[in-house]
Enzyme design. Sequence first.
Site, PDB file in Angstrom:
ATOM      1  N   THR A  64      42.630  31.554  31.838  1.00  0.00           N
ATOM      2  CA  THR A  64      43.688  32.565  31.705  1.00  0.00           C
ATOM      3  C   THR A  64      45.057  31.916  31.570  1.00  0.00           C
ATOM      4  O   THR A  64      45.871  32.301  30.724  1.00  0.00           O
ATOM      5  CB  THR A  64      43.672  33.508  32.926  1.00  0.00           C
ATOM      6  OG1 THR A  64      42.418  34.202  32.970  1.00  0.00           O
ATOM      7  CG2 THR A  64      44.792  34.525  32.846  1.00  0.00           C
ATOM      8  N   HIS A  66      32.153  34.760  26.987  1.00  0.00           N
ATOM      9  CA  HIS A  66      33.004  34.733  28.176  1.00  0.00           C
ATOM     10  C   HIS A  66      34.110  33.717  27.906  1.00  0.00           C
ATOM     11  O   HIS A  66      34.019  32.550  28.284  1.00  0.00           O
ATOM     12  CB  HIS A  66      32.181  34.332  29.398  1.00  0.00           C
ATOM     13  CG  HIS A  66      32.924  34.474  30.688  1.00  0.00           C
ATOM     14  ND1 HIS A  66      32.691  33.673  31.779  1.00  0.00           N
ATOM     15  CD2 HIS A  66      33.907  35.334  31.069  1.00  0.00           C
ATOM     16  CE1 HIS A  66      33.487  34.021  32.766  1.00  0.00           C
ATOM     17  NE2 HIS A  66      34.228  35.023  32.359  1.00  0.00           N
ATOM     18  N   SER A  78      35.686  29.775  36.422  1.00  0.00           N
ATOM     19  CA  SER A  78      36.826  30.081  37.279  1.00  0.00           C
ATOM     20  C   SER A  78      37.486  28.806  37.774  1.00  0.00           C
ATOM     21  O   SER A  78      36.819  27.863  38.215  1.00  0.00           O
ATOM     22  CB  SER A  78      36.362  30.919  38.471  1.00  0.00           C
ATOM     23  OG  SER A  78      37.422  31.224  39.326  1.00  0.00           O
ATOM     24  N   ARG A  85      32.442  38.889  43.347  1.00  0.00           N
ATOM     25  CA  ARG A  85      31.180  39.436  42.852  1.00  0.00           C
ATOM     26  C   ARG A  85      30.015  39.016  43.754  1.00  0.00           C
ATOM     27  O   ARG A  85      30.079  38.014  44.441  1.00  0.00           O
ATOM     28  CB  ARG A  85      30.912  38.949  41.425  1.00  0.00           C
ATOM     29  CG  ARG A  85      31.828  39.508  40.379  1.00  0.00           C
ATOM     30  CD  ARG A  85      31.461  38.968  38.999  1.00  0.00           C
ATOM     31  NE  ARG A  85      31.636  37.524  38.922  1.00  0.00           N
ATOM     32  CZ  ARG A  85      30.661  36.637  38.993  1.00  0.00           C
ATOM     33  NH1 ARG A  85      29.406  37.040  39.155  1.00  0.00           N
ATOM     34  NH2 ARG A  85      30.907  35.341  38.910  1.00  0.00           N
ATOM     35  N   ARG A 109      43.370  38.547  43.177  1.00  0.00           N
ATOM     36  CA  ARG A 109      43.334  38.966  41.769  1.00  0.00           C
ATOM     37  C   ARG A 109      44.389  40.024  41.472  1.00  0.00           C
ATOM     38  O   ARG A 109      44.850  40.743  42.366  1.00  0.00           O
ATOM     39  CB  ARG A 109      41.964  39.572  41.439  1.00  0.00           C
ATOM     40  CG  ARG A 109      40.818  38.576  41.469  1.00  0.00           C
ATOM     41  CD  ARG A 109      40.652  37.886  40.139  1.00  0.00           C
ATOM     42  NE  ARG A 109      39.551  36.939  40.143  1.00  0.00           N
ATOM     43  CZ  ARG A 109      39.124  36.300  39.046  1.00  0.00           C
ATOM     44  NH1 ARG A 109      39.715  36.528  37.884  1.00  0.00           N
ATOM     45  NH2 ARG A 109      38.129  35.458  39.122  1.00  0.00           N
TER      46      ARG A 109
END
Length: 529
Positions: A243, A220, A238, A59, A322
């Site tokens: 995840t 988030h 991150s 990003r 990713r």
Amino acid sequence: MTHVQTSNLKSLKKLNFSLEKICYQLSPNELTIAAINQKQGVVNNTEALVINTGQFTGRSPKDKYIVYGGAEKDRIDWSEFNNPLDPVYFEAILDEATRYLNARNALYVRDAYACADPKYQIPFRIVNELPAMNLFAYNMLIRPEEINKSVVTPDWHIISAPGLKLNPTKCGTRQGNAIIINFEKKIILIVGSGYTGEIKKAVFTVLNYLLPQQDVLPMHCAANMSSDGSTALFFGLSGTGKTTLSTDPYRRLIGDDEHGWSETGIFNFEGGCYAKCIHLTEEKEPDIYNAIKKGALVENTRFFENSNIINFNDSSITENTRVSYPLSHISNRVTNAMAGNPKHIIFLTCDAFGVLPPVSKLFLQQANFYFLNGYTAKVAGTENGIKEPKPTFSACFGAPFMPLHPRVYANMLEKQIVKNEVTVWMVNTGWIAGAYGEGYRIPLDISRKIIAAILSGKLGDVLFKPDPTFGLNIPLSCPDVPTGILCPRNNWKDGKAYDRQAQQLKNYFIDNYAKFATDNMNISEVFEN
């Protein structure tokens, strides 16, 4: 090339798009074939599409703009992540993007939804220059056919033109790429960048503005649920394991990144997952590894030589490799992506200073403090010039996507914690027995066992002892976890060196929190127990 009645695309006609070049609602297989034919990607040995996103492999938060006007100008928390753009510039860029896209051989259009809860669903129409980016939209948004909807009347439009480079002087932007959100016209413009994640996070930013007005807290975070319906939330920046740790073979996944919390419970914003895959292995992360199959989109990886097998350890393009895939690629999931109010909230942090405990229980004021700080640490090698641990703070664990003041979200979270009697924990997945370069990173299996003890309720039954520096409640024992690892100071060879390092990190927290503190708050109470 039009795969739909043109009457259904009248919103695009109003935006001056040429309808005869539109490829509408193509399947993942059709999009994969289109990308291959256009030499924009190849398939790997599991039939996933593998692409390179070009100049941008992540990003570009400093290039995100919100059009300055209407009621939004007084509501937005204008900051380094919420840059104002004059409406005149927006119109000029929209016109340039439309003309640019109309000159392409084909446009890939997709209708989809955000928000699993029908009460809050928002229809989006996505216009992509590249078929691979349309595949990303298919994977990450909610597909109409999966919620028994066939025809979408779009509320918002996302227009993506990665091949268009802007003239900053004429367009009022910092450089040739930009992500622009216009709340009044309900348009998201993404130009100059082929990084697919910009689509996902622009939608998230829109939801973070709209949903609080309906008394829904946007978060988030990842979420999962036990077989008896007990829900847990995982916040973290991150690299902290959000995840990885939420994708649990013993619990059903609700979603890995973005959720809303209404008065009735939790719901996913998305229809897919966007997981980091650097150093991915089947042994450590089997669900993510096995989700990389036909229909998945892998970004910025390389193959082993003379093969189409991905080398997940290769970071020569970027550390931020990713993969996106629809939630249907995860068999152990909550199919409607909704659940009741959570029982536990876990703040994940990767503390490279080596001073935070592997697990601690937070009282309400601490929960507010650590939520607003949103802490993790960067280590040597992640950025040029970093030779020792560097604290990273991102308010609400997602500052670049929060258009309102962070206290809006913090106050809503605090209200939900109190109302639903939620227990809040902090889990450090970073270093112990010393800082980065001296100590060692807490093994993943230890973090998994800690999470399991929290979610089973077993950790709530043990005795706790307050940490002398941070005031955090540290458990004296944890099922299946070596007791000696729980108190960080005891793991350092030099206790005084630990004290100095801990005090340094505490000062970083205090300095960062100063921008959020209210006049009636005594910050010292956060560190008392």
